[in-house]
Design a protein around this motif. Structure first.
Motif, PDB file in Angstrom:
ATOM      1  N   PRO A  10       0.813  -1.231   0.000  1.00 53.43           N
ATOM      2  CA  PRO A  10       0.000   0.000   0.000  1.00 53.43           C
ATOM      3  C   PRO A  10       0.838   1.269   0.000  1.00 53.43           C
ATOM      4  O   PRO A  10       0.555   2.205  -0.760  1.00 53.43           O
ATOM      5  CB  PRO A  10      -0.842  -0.133   1.277  1.00 53.43           C
ATOM      6  N   LEU A  11       1.859   1.333   0.839  1.00 56.68           N
ATOM      7  CA  LEU A  11       2.707   2.527   0.874  1.00 56.68           C
ATOM      8  C   LEU A  11       3.558   2.624  -0.387  1.00 56.68           C
ATOM      9  O   LEU A  11       3.854   3.725  -0.863  1.00 56.68           O
ATOM     10  CB  LEU A  11       3.595   2.527   2.115  1.00 56.68           C
ATOM     11  N   TRP A  12       3.978   1.490  -0.929  1.00 52.73           N
ATOM     12  CA  TRP A  12       4.723   1.526  -2.194  1.00 52.73           C
ATOM     13  C   TRP A  12       3.860   2.133  -3.286  1.00 52.73           C
ATOM     14  O   TRP A  12       4.332   2.975  -4.059  1.00 52.73           O
ATOM     15  CB  TRP A  12       5.146   0.107  -2.592  1.00 52.73           C
ATOM     16  N   HIS A  13       2.603   1.704  -3.354  1.00 51.32           N
ATOM     17  CA  HIS A  13       1.688   2.243  -4.360  1.00 51.32           C
ATOM     18  C   HIS A  13       1.522   3.751  -4.196  1.00 51.32           C
ATOM     19  O   HIS A  13       1.621   4.508  -5.174  1.00 51.32           O
ATOM     20  CB  HIS A  13       0.326   1.552  -4.234  1.00 51.32           C
ATOM     21  N   ALA A  14       1.277   4.189  -2.967  1.00 52.34           N
ATOM     22  CA  ALA A  14       1.106   5.631  -2.720  1.00 52.34           C
ATOM     23  C   ALA A  14       2.367   6.393  -3.106  1.00 52.34           C
ATOM     24  O   ALA A  14       2.299   7.453  -3.750  1.00 52.34           O
ATOM     25  CB  ALA A  14       0.764   5.866  -1.250  1.00 52.34           C
ATOM     26  N   HIS A  15       3.522   5.861  -2.731  1.00 55.88           N
ATOM     27  CA  HIS A  15       4.784   6.540  -3.043  1.00 55.88           C
ATOM     28  C   HIS A  15       5.010   6.626  -4.544  1.00 55.88           C
ATOM     29  O   HIS A  15       5.407   7.684  -5.054  1.00 55.88           O
ATOM     30  CB  HIS A  15       5.952   5.814  -2.384  1.00 55.88           C
ATOM     31  N   ALA A  51       8.385  21.509  -2.154  1.00 55.77           N
ATOM     32  CA  ALA A  51       7.421  20.829  -1.292  1.00 55.77           C
ATOM     33  C   ALA A  51       7.356  19.341  -1.613  1.00 55.77           C
ATOM     34  O   ALA A  51       7.281  18.489  -0.712  1.00 55.77           O
ATOM     35  CB  ALA A  51       6.040  21.462  -1.427  1.00 55.77           C
ATOM     36  N   VAL A  52       7.408  19.010  -2.896  1.00 52.66           N
ATOM     37  CA  VAL A  52       7.405  17.603  -3.306  1.00 52.66           C
ATOM     38  C   VAL A  52       8.685  16.916  -2.835  1.00 52.66           C
ATOM     39  O   VAL A  52       8.654  15.795  -2.316  1.00 52.66           O
ATOM     40  CB  VAL A  52       7.255  17.488  -4.826  1.00 52.66           C
ATOM     41  N   MET A  53       9.831  17.581  -2.988  1.00 54.51           N
ATOM     42  CA  MET A  53      11.104  17.011  -2.556  1.00 54.51           C
ATOM     43  C   MET A  53      11.119  16.771  -1.047  1.00 54.51           C
ATOM     44  O   MET A  53      11.498  15.685  -0.578  1.00 54.51           O
ATOM     45  CB  MET A  53      12.256  17.941  -2.947  1.00 54.51           C
ATOM     46  N   ASN A 110       8.995  13.838  -0.109  1.00 51.03           N
ATOM     47  CA  ASN A 110       9.622  12.546  -0.357  1.00 51.03           C
ATOM     48  C   ASN A 110      10.645  12.209   0.724  1.00 51.03           C
ATOM     49  O   ASN A 110      10.685  11.083   1.234  1.00 51.03           O
ATOM     50  CB  ASN A 110      10.291  12.552  -1.731  1.00 51.03           C
ATOM     51  N   LEU A 111      11.462  13.190   1.078  1.00 51.93           N
ATOM     52  CA  LEU A 111      12.445  12.953   2.133  1.00 51.93           C
ATOM     53  C   LEU A 111      11.762  12.650   3.462  1.00 51.93           C
ATOM     54  O   LEU A 111      12.167  11.741   4.197  1.00 51.93           O
ATOM     55  CB  LEU A 111      13.356  14.182   2.279  1.00 51.93           C
ATOM     56  N   GLY A 112      10.707  13.416   3.777  1.00 57.09           N
ATOM     57  CA  GLY A 112       9.979  13.170   5.011  1.00 57.09           C
ATOM     58  C   GLY A 112       9.287  11.816   5.009  1.00 57.09           C
ATOM     59  O   GLY A 112       9.220  11.143   6.045  1.00 57.09           O
ATOM     60  N   PHE A 113       8.752  11.419   3.850  1.00 55.03           N
ATOM     61  CA  PHE A 113       8.109  10.112   3.729  1.00 55.03           C
ATOM     62  C   PHE A 113       9.089   9.006   4.091  1.00 55.03           C
ATOM     63  O   PHE A 113       8.781   8.123   4.909  1.00 55.03           O
ATOM     64  CB  PHE A 113       7.600   9.934   2.305  1.00 55.03           C
TER      65      PHE A 113
END
Length: 401
Positions: A60-65, A159-161, A164-167
């Motif tokens: 699920p998290l892979w899909h979201a990422h 914000a996107v970068m 991603n780092l925060g994720f």
């Protein structure tokens, strides 16, 4: 020669090597669309067959990422690497540097899909390299061209970068990655507000002017600046506290303002050209997305449904609209939508609506239909536009003597 006086680079200008590596939109639009199809197919296989994806990250998290930080950044890169040279009059990134950047993006996709083999920390490190590299290239080109007003575009990219780092940090430390997903999606929506507010009325004005229309879209003014500011505040509230009471009215106000903004652009006047109408329709999901945020905050809608209205409805449909228009324009094709292109638009609109409806009612097959429509939409893009992206730009036919 100053950047302002530097001659612009002709679109599709001749370069040594394969046409695929002559402009950023070519490898990244094609790669992003192929990955949109492949990643969704893998996600469906994970749901149906238990296909392991992402190792400790989980399917699920892979899909979201991969939707937010895999597919979407590729399209964003293709747009920026093609638009910024037009804004600044500089040479586009091409050849080996472009190959290298595309390789970094592709390495991230392979690494995260195989995180169960190489380990999640290493996979996260490989994946995290692409967005900083893209931001550095885009920022360098804008600064070198002294196009200071265009630096605001980098805020959404940043914000996107950061998202991603925060994720990755949240996943590796046992935190909550959802806030970082919302932060990145908010960044994309802000980019749609900024860039869409720039290109949609401009393209509309040009089309109407060519047909002798008297009424034109309202030009960018303080109202637009206020809408973007209010929308950014509402998105910040949703990112940090999606269920807070204050988020509901903030989202409703932002949705209403964006509906008014869209109405000023005369979308119905261009209904004869789907390639242009789709941009208005895609922006129409912005007020719908804010309404979904408000509904989710009030407990009337699943939070994941609001997220999908924004990711599929706003972000992906806008990206597909830009991909089709830019591909046709930069490869020398007529700026008009074919039947397969219109079908691709309709598939993605259907996917955007089917996914939240699947949470509202007990209708079997809606979620699967949403995934199938997504695959069909981007599959049609690859089938029709893939060859255009791989081949050199068409040259205009010589006039008859």
């Amino acid at each position: 020669m100053s950047p302002e006086k530097r001659p612009r680079v002709p679109r599709g200008s001749t370069r040594d090597g394969a046409a695929l590596w002559s402009h950023g939109f070519r490898p990244f639009f094609l790669g992003g669309a192929v990955w949109a199809v492949a990643a969704m197919a893998l996600w469906i296989a994970a749901l149906a067959r238990g296909l392991p994806l992402g190792g400790d990250l989980g399917a699920p998290l892979w899909h979201a990422h991969e939707m937010v930080f895999g597919f979407a950044p590729a399209v964003l890169a293709g747009f920026l690497l093609t638009a910024i040279p037009n804004w600044t009059g500089s040479l586009p990134v091409s050849g080996r540097p472009l190959i290298g950047l595309a390789a970094v993006w592709a390495a991230g996709r392979v690494a995260l899909a195989g995180a169960g083999i190489i380990g999640l920390p290493l996979a996260a490190l490989i994946d995290a390299a692409f967005l900083p590299a893209l931001l550095a290239i885009a920022g360098r080109e804008i600064v070198a061209g002294r196009k200071w007003n265009d630096l605001k575009v980098l805020a959404g990219c940043a914000a996107v970068m950061v998202g991603n780092l925060g994720f990755h940090a949240a996943v590796l430390t046992g935190g909550d990655p959802q806030v970082w997903l919302r932060a990145a999606v908010s960044g994309y929506v802000v980019l749609v507000l900024i860039i869409g507010g720039r290109i949609i009325p401009s393209f509309t004005r040009n089309w109407l002017h060519q047909r002798g229309a008297a009424r034109m879209p309202v030009s960018f003014n303080r109202f637009d600046m206020g809408v973007i500011a209010c929308s950014a505040l509402a998105l910040a509230a949703w990112t940090l506290a999606p269920e807070a009471r204050a988020t509901v009215p903030a989202a409703l106000i932002a949705g209403g303002l964006n509906a008014l903004r869209l109405a000023r652009w005369r979308g119905l006047a261009v209904r004869a050209e789907a390639l242009l109408l789709v941009l208005h329709a895609a922006y129409g999901f912005v007020p719908l997305g804010f309404a979904a945020i408000a509904a989710a905050g009030a407990g009337l809608l699943m939070p994941v449904s609001a997220l999908h209205v924004l990711t599929v409805g706003v972000v992906a449909t806008t990206m597909l609209a830009v991909m089709t228009r830019a591909t046709r324009g930069h490869t020398g094709r007529p700026l008009t939508a074919s039947r397969p292109t219109v079908a691709a638009y309709l598939c993605l609109f259907g996917a955007a609506l089917a996914r939240p409806l699947a949470d509202l009612g007990d209708v079997p097959g809606l979620m699967e239909a949403s995934g199938a429509l997504w695959i069909a939409g981007f599959g049609l893009f690859v089938a029709e536009h893939g060859g255009m992206l791989l081949r050199a730009r068409r040259q205009p036919r010589a006039a008859a003597p």
